[in-house]
Design an enzyme around this catalytic site. Structure first.
Site, PDB file in Angstrom:
ATOM      1  N   TYR A  79       0.906  -0.846  -0.316  1.00  0.00           N
ATOM      2  CA  TYR A  79       0.273   0.295   0.269  1.00  0.00           C
ATOM      3  C   TYR A  79       0.955   1.730   0.272  1.00  0.00           C
ATOM      4  O   TYR A  79       0.174   2.654  -1.158  1.00  0.00           O
ATOM      5  CB  TYR A  79      -1.066  -0.048   0.815  1.00  0.00           C
ATOM      6  CG  TYR A  79      -1.717   1.228   1.549  1.00  0.00           C
ATOM      7  CD1 TYR A  79      -2.454   1.325   0.122  1.00  0.00           C
ATOM      8  CD2 TYR A  79      -1.517   2.360   2.512  1.00  0.00           C
ATOM      9  CE1 TYR A  79      -4.178   1.791   0.901  1.00  0.00           C
ATOM     10  CE2 TYR A  79      -2.447   3.193   1.837  1.00  0.00           C
ATOM     11  CZ  TYR A  79      -3.189   2.915   1.717  1.00  0.00           C
ATOM     12  OH  TYR A  79      -4.586   4.478   1.725  1.00  0.00           O
ATOM     13  N   LYS A 138       0.979   4.569  -2.796  1.00  0.00           N
ATOM     14  CA  LYS A 138       0.682   5.470  -2.468  1.00  0.00           C
ATOM     15  C   LYS A 138       2.244   6.916  -2.928  1.00  0.00           C
ATOM     16  O   LYS A 138       1.616   8.339  -3.368  1.00  0.00           O
ATOM     17  CB  LYS A 138      -0.039   6.158  -1.010  1.00  0.00           C
ATOM     18  CG  LYS A 138      -0.888   5.588  -0.578  1.00  0.00           C
ATOM     19  CD  LYS A 138      -1.758   6.161  -1.566  1.00  0.00           C
ATOM     20  CE  LYS A 138      -3.373   5.635  -1.332  1.00  0.00           C
ATOM     21  NZ  LYS A 138      -4.771   5.929  -2.215  1.00  0.00           N
TER      22      LYS A 138
END
Length: 154
Positions: free
Chosen positions: A52, A56
């Protein structure tokens, strides 16, 4: 937090939407403070092994790459904070209402500084991960996304 779906949702989809749309006046990408621990290893994009945090970092980098490439388009990345949603959990410490205010503010106010290429948290410009501001990494990311999707960013 480590799923091929995170790559698709957090990086590939924003890239595709950007590459396929007419150039708008403003683009606002959803980032996270977790981008600060993301990896610049773009092999993770094609192997599906990105975290994740990686996705990002990559979407933050995309926002800054577009800011430097698309004259006339204001492009920013926003960290909404750790807000109490199904993903963030009930114990998340940030205010859910404040989580969207920066995006709305950037979309409606044209006197923000920087005008483009900012990384924002609660209407305050922040310093992103150094790789997000690195033009070489920006170019490598765009090239990797073009190769991954077959769609160029003009």
């Amino acid at each position: 937090m480590r799923s091929p779906d995170a790559i698709t949702v957090n990086t590939v989809a924003p890239y595709m939407l950007t590459a396929l749309m007419d150039k708008p006046a403003t683009l606002i990408y959803l980032s996270s403070s977790m981008h600060r621990t993301g990896s610049t290893d773009l092999r993770r994009l094609t192997t599906g092994s990105a975290s994740y945090d990686d996705t990002k970092l990559w979407v933050t980098t995309l926002a800054l790459a577009v800011a430097s490439r698309w004259e006339g388009t204001s492009s920013h990345a926003v960290d909404p904070g750790w807000v109490p949603t199904r993903m963030g959990g009930a114990g998340a410490p940030d205010d859910l209402t404040a989580g969207h205010q920066t995006q709305a503010w950037l979309a409606t106010h044209h006197d923000v500084t920087p005008h483009t290429g900012g990384y924002w948290f609660h209407q305050q410009a922040q310093t992103p991960h150094p790789a997000a501001q690195d033009q070489d990494f920006q170019a490598r990311l765009v090239e990797a996304l073009e190769g991954h999707t077959g769609v160029p960013l003009h």
